[in-house]
Design a protein around this motif. Sequence first.
Motif, PDB file in Angstrom:
ATOM      1  N   ALA A   1     -11.017   1.381  -3.452  1.00 29.24           N
ATOM      2  CA  ALA A   1      -9.564   1.410  -3.015  1.00 29.24           C
ATOM      3  C   ALA A   1      -9.103   0.631  -1.898  1.00 29.24           C
ATOM      4  CB  ALA A   1      -9.532   3.032  -2.573  1.00 29.24           C
ATOM      5  N   ARG A   2     -10.132   0.193  -0.942  1.00 26.01           N
ATOM      6  CA  ARG A   2      -9.968  -0.624   0.070  1.00 26.01           C
ATOM      7  C   ARG A   2      -9.826  -2.094  -0.422  1.00 26.01           C
ATOM      8  NH1 ARG A   2     -14.356   0.834   4.690  1.00 26.01           N
ATOM      9  NH2 ARG A   2     -13.817   3.147   4.977  1.00 26.01           N
ATOM     10  N   LEU A   3     -10.152  -2.535  -1.355  1.00 23.44           N
ATOM     11  CA  LEU A   3     -10.278  -3.621  -2.212  1.00 23.44           C
ATOM     12  C   LEU A   3      -8.588  -3.819  -2.757  1.00 23.44           C
ATOM     13  CD1 LEU A   3     -11.183  -6.485  -2.893  1.00 23.44           C
ATOM     14  CD2 LEU A   3     -11.840  -5.416  -5.080  1.00 23.44           C
ATOM     15  N   TYR A   4      -8.273  -2.914  -3.378  1.00 23.35           N
ATOM     16  CA  TYR A   4      -6.962  -2.649  -3.961  1.00 23.35           C
ATOM     17  C   TYR A   4      -5.847  -2.633  -2.824  1.00 23.35           C
ATOM     18  CZ  TYR A   4      -8.817  -1.656  -8.547  1.00 23.35           C
ATOM     19  OH  TYR A   4      -9.425  -1.596  -9.718  1.00 23.35           O
ATOM     20  N   VAL A   5      -5.937  -2.130  -1.746  1.00 20.68           N
ATOM     21  CA  VAL A   5      -4.980  -1.978  -0.462  1.00 20.68           C
ATOM     22  C   VAL A   5      -4.959  -3.576  -0.088  1.00 20.68           C
ATOM     23  CG1 VAL A   5      -4.629  -1.276   1.514  1.00 20.68           C
ATOM     24  CG2 VAL A   5      -5.410   0.373  -0.004  1.00 20.68           C
ATOM     25  N   LEU A   6      -6.122  -3.950  -0.060  1.00 16.59           N
ATOM     26  CA  LEU A   6      -6.269  -5.341   0.668  1.00 16.59           C
ATOM     27  C   LEU A   6      -5.565  -6.469  -0.476  1.00 16.59           C
ATOM     28  CD1 LEU A   6      -7.239  -7.618   2.840  1.00 16.59           C
ATOM     29  CD2 LEU A   6      -9.348  -7.852   1.240  1.00 16.59           C
ATOM     30  N   LEU A   7      -5.727  -6.371  -1.655  1.00 14.57           N
ATOM     31  CA  LEU A   7      -4.882  -7.114  -2.552  1.00 14.57           C
ATOM     32  C   LEU A   7      -3.641  -6.890  -2.559  1.00 14.57           C
ATOM     33  CD1 LEU A   7      -7.479  -7.106  -5.551  1.00 14.57           C
ATOM     34  CD2 LEU A   7      -7.209  -9.081  -4.079  1.00 14.57           C
ATOM     35  N   PHE A   8      -3.014  -5.619  -2.422  1.00 15.59           N
ATOM     36  CA  PHE A   8      -1.821  -5.268  -2.305  1.00 15.59           C
ATOM     37  C   PHE A   8      -1.033  -6.256  -1.063  1.00 15.59           C
ATOM     38  CE2 PHE A   8       1.656  -2.355  -0.859  1.00 15.59           C
ATOM     39  CZ  PHE A   8       2.472  -2.407  -1.950  1.00 15.59           C
ATOM     40  N   LEU A   9      -1.715  -5.816   0.099  1.00 13.15           N
ATOM     41  CA  LEU A   9      -1.007  -6.674   1.252  1.00 13.15           C
ATOM     42  C   LEU A   9      -1.207  -8.118   1.210  1.00 13.15           C
ATOM     43  CD1 LEU A   9      -2.852  -4.349   3.955  1.00 13.15           C
ATOM     44  CD2 LEU A   9      -0.682  -4.526   3.153  1.00 13.15           C
ATOM     45  N   VAL A  10      -2.146  -8.769   0.409  1.00  8.76           N
ATOM     46  CA  VAL A  10      -1.962 -10.202   0.225  1.00  8.76           C
ATOM     47  C   VAL A  10      -0.969 -10.629  -0.618  1.00  8.76           C
ATOM     48  CG1 VAL A  10      -3.426 -12.091  -0.936  1.00  8.76           C
ATOM     49  CG2 VAL A  10      -4.647 -10.472   0.822  1.00  8.76           C
ATOM     50  N   GLN A  11      -0.716  -9.570  -1.642  1.00  5.53           N
ATOM     51  CA  GLN A  11       0.329  -9.912  -2.405  1.00  5.53           C
ATOM     52  C   GLN A  11       1.843  -9.853  -2.044  1.00  5.53           C
ATOM     53  OE1 GLN A  11       0.552  -7.236  -6.022  1.00  5.53           O
ATOM     54  NE2 GLN A  11       2.695  -7.853  -6.296  1.00  5.53           N
TER      55      GLN A  11
END
Length: 138
Positions: free
Chosen positions: A2-12
């Motif tokens: 889930a942390r990876l998805y949050v990180l990718l969302f923030l990068v986007q």
Amino acid sequence: MARLYVLLFLVQIVLAVCALISCLSAEEGQIRALPRIAWVLIILFFPLVGSIAWFVAGREPGSGTRKPWPAGTASTEQPRRRPVAPDDDPEFLRSVQDRAQQQDQELFRRWEEDLRRREDDLRRRDGEPPREGDRPEV
């Protein structure tokens, strides 16, 4: 995970914000392929793909790089006079000093007049005539 998805969302989101800022601040001649409003809508509706498309195809290549200032003929140009701060300007300091001196002299003159008037009032009250000869001239 889930942390990876949050990180990718923030990068986007960061990429989309950077693309929007770049698109909105670009000069009219730097925008390619589509009008500015179309690029803004693409970036807003498709943040990841739109942002990448803007940086790849939407702006002129090299538009993000800063161009150095043109080299001028500084030796032949008239040197520009740099603005001087008031506390560094000798004329201003002199005018402030003159104004302060005039105000001091005016205040001193008023004090002397007030003192003479009070002395004369005290002498009249005591029955003595006012003495004009004892006073120094200013």
